[in-house]
Design an enzyme around this catalytic site. Structure first.
Site, PDB file in Angstrom:
ATOM      1  CE  LYS A 134      -4.084  -2.218   0.802  1.00 37.25           C
ATOM      2  NZ  LYS A 134      -3.616  -3.592   0.715  1.00 37.25           N
TER       3      LYS A 134
HETATM    4  C1  LIG Z   1      -4.116  -4.750   0.028  1.00 35.19           C
HETATM    5  C2  LIG Z   1      -3.257  -5.972  -0.036  1.00 35.19           C
HETATM    6  C3  LIG Z   1      -3.453  -6.970  -1.022  1.00 35.19           C
HETATM    7  C4  LIG Z   1      -4.586  -6.925  -2.011  1.00 35.19           C
HETATM    8  O1  LIG Z   1      -4.378  -5.949  -3.021  1.00 35.19           O
HETATM    9  P1  LIG Z   1      -5.606  -5.445  -3.906  1.00 35.19           P
HETATM   10  O2  LIG Z   1      -5.072  -4.328  -4.705  1.00 35.19           O
HETATM   11  O3  LIG Z   1      -6.662  -5.011  -2.936  1.00 35.19           O
HETATM   12  O4  LIG Z   1      -6.041  -6.605  -4.745  1.00 35.19           O
HETATM   13  C5  LIG Z   1      -2.581  -8.063  -1.047  1.00 35.19           C
HETATM   14  N1  LIG Z   1      -1.587  -8.178  -0.141  1.00 35.19           N
HETATM   15  C6  LIG Z   1      -1.370  -7.239   0.812  1.00 35.19           C
HETATM   16  C7  LIG Z   1      -0.276  -7.442   1.798  1.00 35.19           C
HETATM   17  C8  LIG Z   1      -2.188  -6.108   0.897  1.00 35.19           C
HETATM   18  O5  LIG Z   1      -1.967  -5.195   1.874  1.00 35.19           O
END
Ligand SMILES: *Cc1c(COP(=O)(O)O)cnc(C)c1O
Length: 496
Positions: free
Chosen positions: A112
């Site tokens: 993120k």
């Molecule tokens: C948010 C997240 C995901 C999922 O990603 P999306 O873009 O929502 O599909 C996968 N792994 C981690 C560690 C995340 O924080």
């Protein structure tokens, strides 16, 4: 030609990129999509000689047409700096027959950060461009990861404040500690006496409250959202796929124009959609391998053409993928429906009322580049152990779901195309589950003892993000009833 954005549920009204970033969601509930995706202007060979920041500029300038070169470069340089613990920003590591694209070298050690470290800069620039005089107040409900990444992104950014609500008893101890120790005078973290849904509902209510909006405006504030459907989060995520390809080319692992596969552990469908958009820009990607955990609503969708959220919500060891409504999938549905806003709106209405929809055969045919798979809890733990035993490399639980589905894909297809696996979190973020897979005899150890043990095993230094919270002071102690969320917001903004 400038890229404009319009809603997935209405093709008529268009907005500029900066307006789409400020607004987040379109007024009728649709998601903003680009009216076209321009081709990369630099060749892949030219890109292979560039830094992460330079590649970011090449990609983002095409999608954010109304940002000037100076504005965009300032945003990029403010975001991708020493906050990341490597100059490469997103390094590639070869292990067990694949290339792991490590997207966790930012402040909160999960992917993120890749988007949330630049979003605040894009948003304040967008506010200036559109003559917004108010201070931007980011309002977020979190089940753990997004809240901390947004806090780190917006902390101390002039012209913004950020308020995060989390369920007091619904996040992990490390997640809570990360949030309540957040520094920055413009940050406010509140635990609520309720669950994540209560927090989310409370936030949505404030977003929809016209009287509150007027009161904020009169005091020089306005709300905005750092949610993953914001194109200001999607566009920066396209960059690292182009950068990964460029790195493979630079190292001689692939030839110019050679196709690669990408595997993405998926929840809200934002990360994998960014890869899909990168292909539209000209990146040679053959297959998008969509990996789910036991909440396998996307696997079922790719196998049957029916998206059905009517099922049990399962808590797994990859909690950031515990999702039954993958919001960003709407952008793909819109695309494969022939960019037909009316058809897309009908599917979304059906999702809203019946909890499901089925796409047509014609639409299904357009999903040929996607492969869906899922990993059970046992399979996820097993592959963490297997990769550690075979090459000493430790992956987190989310990345493990992807690694497992990649093995299934290879077994099913015999496709030996070079493959990039999006590695979305540091194993230190999910130490307990990772250590349970590798060293089950330590199951009863406390959290930080496990952190030390993981460091010994993996020979990877403990990231600052973890080291800091060991001793960090708790700065946010507010806990409130669900009914008092709005009162807390007003109190923090001083508009009681
Ligand atoms: C948010 C997240 C995901 C999922 O990603 P999306 O873009 O929502 O599909 C996968 N792994 C981690 C560690 C995340 O924080």
């Amino acid at each position: 030609m400038a890229v404009l954005y319009h809603s997935t549920r209405n093709n008529d009204a268009t907005v500029t990129a900066s307006q789409a970033i400020l607004q987040g969601l379109s007024t009728e509930g649709g998601l903003f999509v680009p009216d076209h995706i321009p081709a990369l202007e630099k060749s892949l060979t030219e890109l292979s000689k560039m830094s992460y920041q330079e590649v970011a500029y090449e990609v983002m300038k095409l999608m954010l047409s109304d940002f000037t070169e100076d504005e965009l470069k300032a945003c990029i340089n403010n975001a991708y700096d020493s906050k990341f613990d490597t100059d490469k920003i997103a390094p590639l590591v070869k292990a067990e027959g694949a290339y792991y694209l490590e997207l966790f070298h930012g402040r909160t050690i999960a992917f993120k950060d890749m988007a949330l470290s630049i979003l605040p800069h894009l948003m304040t620039t967008a506010a200036k461009k559109n003559d917004v005089k108010n201070e931007i107040v980011i309002l977020t409900a979190t089940s753990g990861d997004t809240g901390k990444a947004a806090l780190e992104g917006f902390a101390s950014v002039p012209g913004t404040r950020i308020i995060v609500f989390y369920p007091k008893n619904g996040v992990s101890a490390i997640q809570e500690k990360q949030m309540v120790t957040q520094k920055g005078a413009n940050t406010f973290v509140v635990g609520i006496k309720g669950n994540f849904d209560d927090a989310q509902t409370g936030v949505k209510k404030m977003f929809g409250d016209k009287e509150l909006a007027a009161l904020l405006d009169a005091n020089g504030f306005q709300f905005s959202s750092a949610n993953s459907i914001n194109i200001g989060r999607l566009v920066p995520q396209m960059v690292y796929y182009v950068y990964a390809y460029a790195q493979l080319l630079a190292s001689g692992a692939i030839g110019d124009g050679e196709e690669i596969n990408v595997v993405v552990p998926t929840g809200n469908f934002g990360n994998i959609l960014a890869a899909y958009y990168a292909k539209e820009m000209g990146l040679p990607i053959k297959k998008f391998i969509c990996a789910s955990n036991d909440n396998k609503v996307l696997f079922d969708f790719f196998s049957t053409g029916t998206y059905d959220k009517n099922r049990e919500f399962i808590l797994t060891t990859s909690p950031s993928m515990d999702i039954l409504i993958s919001s960003n999938l709407e952008r793909l549905i819109y695309k494969i429906a022939g960019e037909d806003a009316e058809a897309n709106a009908a599917f979304m209405k059906s999702l809203n009322t019946e909890g499901k929809y089925s796409i047509t055969e014609e639409m299904k045919a357009k999903l040929a580049d996607f492969f869906g798979g899922y990993a059970t809890e046992q399979e996820t733990a097993d592959i963490i152990k297997k990769i550690y035993d075979n090459c000493g490399y430790v992956i987190d639980t989310h990345t493990a779901v992807a690694a497992c589905v990649y093995e299934q894909y290879k077994a099913a297809t015999d496709d030996n195309t070079k493959t990039v696996i999006a590695s979305t979190a540091s194993p230190y973020k999910f130490t307990r589950s990772v250590m349970a897979a590798i060293a089950p005899e330590k199951a009863d150890d406390e959290d930080f003892a496990l952190v030390d043990a993981l460091s010994k095993l993996s020979k990877v230094e403990i990231p600052d993000a973890i080291a800091e919270i060991r001793t960090a002071e708790v700065l946010h102690k507010t806990v409130c009833e669900v009914e008092d969320m709005c009162k807390e917001v007003k109190g923090f903004l001083g508009i009681n």
